[in-house]
Scaffold this motif. Structure first.
Motif, PDB file in Angstrom:
ATOM      1  N   THR A  39       0.768  -1.188  -0.065  1.00  0.00           N
ATOM      2  CA  THR A  39      -0.228   0.062   0.054  1.00  0.00           C
ATOM      3  C   THR A  39       0.781   1.253  -0.097  1.00  0.00           C
ATOM      4  N   PRO A  40       0.789   2.351  -0.914  1.00  0.00           N
ATOM      5  CA  PRO A  40       1.564   3.382  -1.067  1.00  0.00           C
ATOM      6  C   PRO A  40       1.126   4.339   0.079  1.00  0.00           C
ATOM      7  N   LEU A  41       1.900   4.631   0.893  1.00  0.00           N
ATOM      8  CA  LEU A  41       1.477   5.647   2.227  1.00  0.00           C
ATOM      9  C   LEU A  41       1.935   6.924   1.814  1.00  0.00           C
ATOM     10  N   GLU A  42       2.385   7.132   0.684  1.00  0.00           N
ATOM     11  CA  GLU A  42       2.832   8.769   0.097  1.00  0.00           C
ATOM     12  C   GLU A  42       3.818   9.215   1.264  1.00  0.00           C
ATOM     13  N   GLU A  43       3.379  10.422   1.710  1.00  0.00           N
ATOM     14  CA  GLU A  43       3.879  11.268   2.693  1.00  0.00           C
ATOM     15  C   GLU A  43       3.652  10.711   4.423  1.00  0.00           C
ATOM     16  N   LEU A  44       2.930   9.914   4.572  1.00  0.00           N
ATOM     17  CA  LEU A  44       2.412   9.452   5.706  1.00  0.00           C
ATOM     18  C   LEU A  44       3.647   8.771   6.587  1.00  0.00           C
ATOM     19  N   PRO A  45       3.792   9.033   7.749  1.00  0.00           N
ATOM     20  CA  PRO A  45       4.982   8.326   8.399  1.00  0.00           C
ATOM     21  C   PRO A  45       4.738   6.873   8.674  1.00  0.00           C
ATOM     22  N   GLU A  46       5.441   6.166   7.918  1.00  0.00           N
ATOM     23  CA  GLU A  46       5.279   4.448   7.993  1.00  0.00           C
ATOM     24  C   GLU A  46       5.830   4.072   9.372  1.00  0.00           C
ATOM     25  N   ALA A  47       5.533   3.139   9.837  1.00  0.00           N
ATOM     26  CA  ALA A  47       5.869   2.238  11.226  1.00  0.00           C
ATOM     27  C   ALA A  47       7.065   1.604  10.793  1.00  0.00           C
ATOM     28  N   SER A  48       7.941   1.682  11.859  1.00  0.00           N
ATOM     29  CA  SER A  48       9.336   1.021  11.450  1.00  0.00           C
ATOM     30  C   SER A  48       9.362  -0.229  12.242  1.00  0.00           C
ATOM     31  N   LEU A  49      10.512  -0.978  12.018  1.00  0.00           N
ATOM     32  CA  LEU A  49      10.503  -2.270  12.663  1.00  0.00           C
ATOM     33  C   LEU A  49      10.310  -2.408  14.014  1.00  0.00           C
ATOM     34  N   ASP A  54       8.206  -7.098  17.968  1.00  0.00           N
ATOM     35  CA  ASP A  54       8.037  -7.228  19.403  1.00  0.00           C
ATOM     36  C   ASP A  54       9.669  -7.008  20.125  1.00  0.00           C
ATOM     37  N   PHE A  55      10.389  -6.151  19.481  1.00  0.00           N
ATOM     38  CA  PHE A  55      11.761  -5.953  19.886  1.00  0.00           C
ATOM     39  C   PHE A  55      11.956  -5.478  21.337  1.00  0.00           C
ATOM     40  N   VAL A  56      11.355  -4.232  21.514  1.00  0.00           N
ATOM     41  CA  VAL A  56      11.456  -3.789  22.772  1.00  0.00           C
ATOM     42  C   VAL A  56      11.098  -4.771  24.170  1.00  0.00           C
ATOM     43  N   PRO A  57       9.673  -5.292  23.908  1.00  0.00           N
ATOM     44  CA  PRO A  57       9.463  -6.034  25.233  1.00  0.00           C
ATOM     45  C   PRO A  57      10.467  -7.523  25.158  1.00  0.00           C
ATOM     46  N   ALA A  58      10.883  -7.900  23.961  1.00  0.00           N
ATOM     47  CA  ALA A  58      11.678  -9.147  24.079  1.00  0.00           C
ATOM     48  C   ALA A  58      13.048  -8.646  24.490  1.00  0.00           C
ATOM     49  N   VAL A  59      13.641  -7.473  24.442  1.00  0.00           N
ATOM     50  CA  VAL A  59      14.967  -7.116  24.742  1.00  0.00           C
ATOM     51  C   VAL A  59      14.719  -7.208  26.499  1.00  0.00           C
ATOM     52  N   GLU A  60      13.650  -6.277  26.869  1.00  0.00           N
ATOM     53  CA  GLU A  60      13.476  -6.028  28.256  1.00  0.00           C
ATOM     54  C   GLU A  60      13.378  -7.446  29.051  1.00  0.00           C
ATOM     55  N   ARG A  61      12.661  -8.473  28.270  1.00  0.00           N
ATOM     56  CA  ARG A  61      12.694  -9.977  28.958  1.00  0.00           C
ATOM     57  C   ARG A  61      13.963 -10.598  28.964  1.00  0.00           C
ATOM     58  N   GLY A  62      14.825 -10.555  27.824  1.00  0.00           N
ATOM     59  CA  GLY A  62      16.265 -10.917  27.718  1.00  0.00           C
ATOM     60  C   GLY A  62      17.015 -10.485  28.587  1.00  0.00           C
ATOM     61  N   LEU A  63      16.985  -8.828  28.965  1.00  0.00           N
ATOM     62  CA  LEU A  63      17.590  -8.192  29.986  1.00  0.00           C
ATOM     63  C   LEU A  63      17.532  -8.921  31.251  1.00  0.00           C
ATOM     64  N   VAL A 112      12.860  -9.098  16.985  1.00  0.00           N
ATOM     65  CA  VAL A 112      12.751  -8.794  15.811  1.00  0.00           C
ATOM     66  C   VAL A 112      12.345  -9.551  14.705  1.00  0.00           C
ATOM     67  N   SER A 113      12.251 -10.810  14.994  1.00  0.00           N
ATOM     68  CA  SER A 113      11.680 -11.839  13.964  1.00  0.00           C
ATOM     69  C   SER A 113      10.420 -12.184  14.496  1.00  0.00           C
ATOM     70  N   THR A 114       9.621 -11.567  15.562  1.00  0.00           N
ATOM     71  CA  THR A 114       8.268 -11.668  16.077  1.00  0.00           C
ATOM     72  C   THR A 114       7.403 -10.579  15.959  1.00  0.00           C
ATOM     73  N   ALA A 115       6.164 -10.811  15.191  1.00  0.00           N
ATOM     74  CA  ALA A 115       5.376  -9.724  14.792  1.00  0.00           C
ATOM     75  C   ALA A 115       4.948  -9.160  16.392  1.00  0.00           C
ATOM     76  N   ASN A 116       4.504  -7.822  16.329  1.00  0.00           N
ATOM     77  CA  ASN A 116       4.129  -7.183  17.591  1.00  0.00           C
ATOM     78  C   ASN A 116       2.855  -7.763  18.051  1.00  0.00           C
ATOM     79  N   SER A 117       2.927  -8.183  19.082  1.00  0.00           N
ATOM     80  CA  SER A 117       1.586  -8.867  19.905  1.00  0.00           C
ATOM     81  C   SER A 117       0.620  -7.945  19.765  1.00  0.00           C
ATOM     82  N   ARG A 118       0.511  -6.894  19.982  1.00  0.00           N
ATOM     83  CA  ARG A 118      -0.210  -5.791  20.039  1.00  0.00           C
ATOM     84  C   ARG A 118      -1.108  -5.502  18.801  1.00  0.00           C
TER      85      ARG A 118
END
Length: 169
Positions: A39-49, A54-63, A112-118
């Motif tokens: 889907t072309p988002l044009e000038e809209l701010p696309e969500a990043s990785l 689930d990068f942030v929660p996984a890092v917190e759990r791993g830490l 990084v390899s897991t989709a955001n659970s929310r």
């Protein structure tokens, strides 16, 4: 910061929501749009990785898990007879930090390899062509922002908020 989720039927309405958020003094770096692949988002701010995975929660759990395992390993090393009191603190601190580092690294690889659970609960709607807008807003302004969006764009569904958003992503 709290993250508000808006499920939006089309690109035009999404642009209007982003404009409304910008007029509400929400910085563009705190607005993220998720859409069906291609889907072309044009000038809209696309969500990043960071928003898509689930990068942030996984890092917190791993830490936490790695730090705990490292502390336990340090305690075992200290309990062994040849360890002296002087180096015991260093052993404990070093093993805790090493465990936390390895745990955070491993957690990040998994996250990084897991989709955001929310975001998973919105997958069907996104695949059907709807867009998901994620806005990170100050805790005090959540009700104000939601009310403003509902007043100007009644067709938009406010899908709720996420309790705590880390300040760094």
């Amino acid at each position: 910061m709290r993250r508000i989720y808006f499920l939006v039927p089309d690109l035009t309405t999404t642009k209007r929501i982003v404009d409304e958020l910008l007029l509400s003094r929400i910085e563009e770096r705190h607005i993220h749009v998720l859409a069906k692949r291609g889907t072309p988002l044009e000038e809209l701010p696309e969500a990043s990785l960071l928003q898509k995975s689930d990068f942030v929660p996984a890092v917190e759990r791993g830490l936490a898990l790695g730090g705990t395992a490292g502390a336990l390993a340090g305690l075992v090393a200290i309990a062994l007879p040849p360890a002296s009191t002087v180096i015991a603190g260093g052993i404990l601190l070093g093993s805790t930090l090493a465990g936390a580092g390895v745990g955070a690294w491993a957690g990040s690889m998994i996250g990084v390899s897991t989709a955001n659970s929310r975001v998973k609960q919105f997958e069907e709607a996104i695949e059907a062509g709807q867009l998901l807008v994620l806005a990170d807003v100050p805790k005090k302004r959540v009700a104000d922002i939601e009310a403003r969006i509902k007043a100007h764009l009644p067709e938009v569904k406010v899908e709720g908020t996420e309790p705590i958003i880390p300040a760094f992503p």
